[in-house]
Design an enzyme around this catalytic site. Sequence first.
Site, PDB file in Angstrom:
ATOM      1  N   LYS A  34       0.778  -0.930  -0.319  1.00 27.60           N
ATOM      2  CA  LYS A  34       0.166   0.114   0.056  1.00 27.60           C
ATOM      3  C   LYS A  34       0.994   0.899  -0.273  1.00 27.60           C
ATOM      4  CE  LYS A  34      -3.105   2.594   3.393  1.00 27.60           C
ATOM      5  NZ  LYS A  34      -3.638   2.622   4.755  1.00 27.60           N
TER       6      LYS A  34
ATOM      7  N   ASP B  69       1.724   5.806   6.171  1.00 26.62           N
ATOM      8  CA  ASP B  69       0.733   5.744   5.319  1.00 26.62           C
ATOM      9  C   ASP B  69       0.785   4.622   4.320  1.00 26.62           C
ATOM     10  OD1 ASP B  69      -2.011   4.076   5.595  1.00 26.62           O
ATOM     11  OD2 ASP B  69      -2.932   5.679   4.705  1.00 26.62           O
TER      12      ASP B  69
ATOM     13  N   ARG C 249      -7.902  -0.329   0.999  1.00 28.65           N
ATOM     14  CA  ARG C 249      -8.897  -1.256   0.596  1.00 28.65           C
ATOM     15  C   ARG C 249      -8.622  -1.347  -0.659  1.00 28.65           C
ATOM     16  NH1 ARG C 249     -12.320  -1.435   5.275  1.00 28.65           N
ATOM     17  NH2 ARG C 249     -10.458  -1.070   5.627  1.00 28.65           N
TER      18      ARG C 249
ATOM     19  N   ASP D 192     -12.176   8.001   3.596  1.00 31.71           N
ATOM     20  CA  ASP D 192     -10.651   7.081   4.615  1.00 31.71           C
ATOM     21  C   ASP D 192     -10.982   6.167   4.667  1.00 31.71           C
ATOM     22  OD1 ASP D 192      -8.880   7.748   6.144  1.00 31.71           O
ATOM     23  OD2 ASP D 192      -9.702   7.299   8.131  1.00 31.71           O
TER      24      ASP D 192
ATOM     25  N   LYS E  64     -10.322  13.354   8.035  1.00 31.95           N
ATOM     26  CA  LYS E  64      -9.672  12.616   9.405  1.00 31.95           C
ATOM     27  C   LYS E  64      -9.351  13.547  10.378  1.00 31.95           C
ATOM     28  CE  LYS E  64      -5.868   9.220   8.331  1.00 31.95           C
ATOM     29  NZ  LYS E  64      -7.092   7.290   8.751  1.00 31.95           N
TER      30      LYS E  64
ATOM     31  N   GLU F 184      -9.542   3.975   2.515  1.00 29.44           N
ATOM     32  CA  GLU F 184      -8.775   4.157   0.570  1.00 29.44           C
ATOM     33  C   GLU F 184      -7.987   3.257   0.972  1.00 29.44           C
ATOM     34  OE1 GLU F 184      -5.695   4.957   2.298  1.00 29.44           O
ATOM     35  OE2 GLU F 184      -7.622   5.638   3.791  1.00 29.44           O
TER      36      GLU F 184
END
Length: 377
Positions: free
Chosen positions: A137, A160, A223, A219, A149, A221
Site C-alpha cells: 500500500k 501510510d 483497500r 478514509d 481525519k 482508501e
Amino acid sequence: QVAACALADASYSYTSTLSKPKPRTLKQVVFSAETVNAELRDALAHTQALVAGIEVAKEWANRPANHATPSLLANAAKAIAKGPAFKCEVMGPKEVTKLGMGAFLAVARGAAEPLRFIVMRYSGAPAAQAPVVLVGKGITFDTGGISIKPAAEMDEMKYDMSGAASVLGVFKALGELKPAINVVGLIPATENMPDGQAVKPGDVVTSMSGQTIEILNTDAEGRLVLCDALTYAERFKPRAVIDIATLTGACVIALGGVRSGLFSSDDALAQALQLAGDASGDACWRMPLDEDYAEGLKSRYADVANVAGRQAGSVTAAKFLQRFASRYPWAHLDIAGTAWRSGAAKGATGRPVGLLLAYLLAQAGPAAAKAASNRRR
C-alpha cells in the site's frame, strides 16, 4: 544477527530533511568468534542486507509527504531495481485508466500529485518458476479524503505508505543477497486528498476485476488501491501473493505494536509466514477470516461496500481484500501497529522487511541460499 540488527536500530538517525543533520555515531562494529566459518560469514552478509533493507523502509516512511510523493517513490524504486536481475516499470494515470483500475483511480481523484503504479521484478530463478508477488500500500499521505481525519496526529499519516516502503526494502535486500527466487513488487501509490474532484461517500466505482464498490467511507482508501493491484497480480500466475498495508486502526487495538496482523486464505502460506516472523523476530499473528464477517460489507447499490461496522474492523477489511484474491494463495499483513512508533520517539520501524525477507529466503531453499552465498564471494 540479533546483535547487529539491534545495534543498527539503536544507531539509526533520520537526516534527509534536517538543515544540520547529526551523523551516525556508530561507524564500525567488529564481531569476534572462536571459529569464523562460512555459516557465520553468511549470517553477517544476510544481516547487512537485512539492515540495508530495513533502513530503506525507514527512510521512506519517515520522509514528510512533500519529500515522498508518488513520483519520488517511483524514482526510488527505479534506483533500487538496477542490475541484470531487475526490471522496474512505472505507470501513470493514462496507463492505469487503460487497465480499468477504477478503485485506484477513485482514491487518486482528489490529489494534485499524479498517481504512480510501480511494478518491480527480481528474477533470481528460471523464468518458469512462478514468482511471489508483494503488494505494498502506497498512500503517500492520507487526509482521509472527504471523510477527513481529525487534525491531531494527522502528520503521522505520511507513514501510510509503509507497506510500499517495506517492498522497496525487500528489493534492496534481494539485490545484495541474490537468492534463487522470482519476486514481483506492486506499489499503487497516490495521495488521498479532499478537493472538488475527490470521490464522495456513497459513490460507486468499478474495480479492475469488474466488481462494483460502494465507497461509504473515503478514509478506507487503502483497500481500494490494493484491490486493483491484487487483480493485476493475477497476470504473473504467482505461487503466492502477500499484500502489506497500514490498513486499520482496529488492528492496532487488537495487537498493538508487537505483532502484525496476518490474514490468509491458505494454511500453508500462513504457516510459512508465521514461522518466518518467529525466526526473524518480526512476529505476526494469524487472525480469522470466517465468512460471517463479510455480512457487513453487503450493499444495496454495488457488489460490495468498502467498509462494514466498527466491530472486527481489521477482519472485515481483510474480507474485502479476499474478494479480489481468489485465484492464488493469498495473505494480508496489517502493519498499522508495527510499522510506526508514536509518541516522543515517533518514527518508522522498518517492519515487516525482516519477516518478508525470511519468508522469501525460506522459499528459495537451502541450495539457493548457498548459491547466493557463493555469488557474493
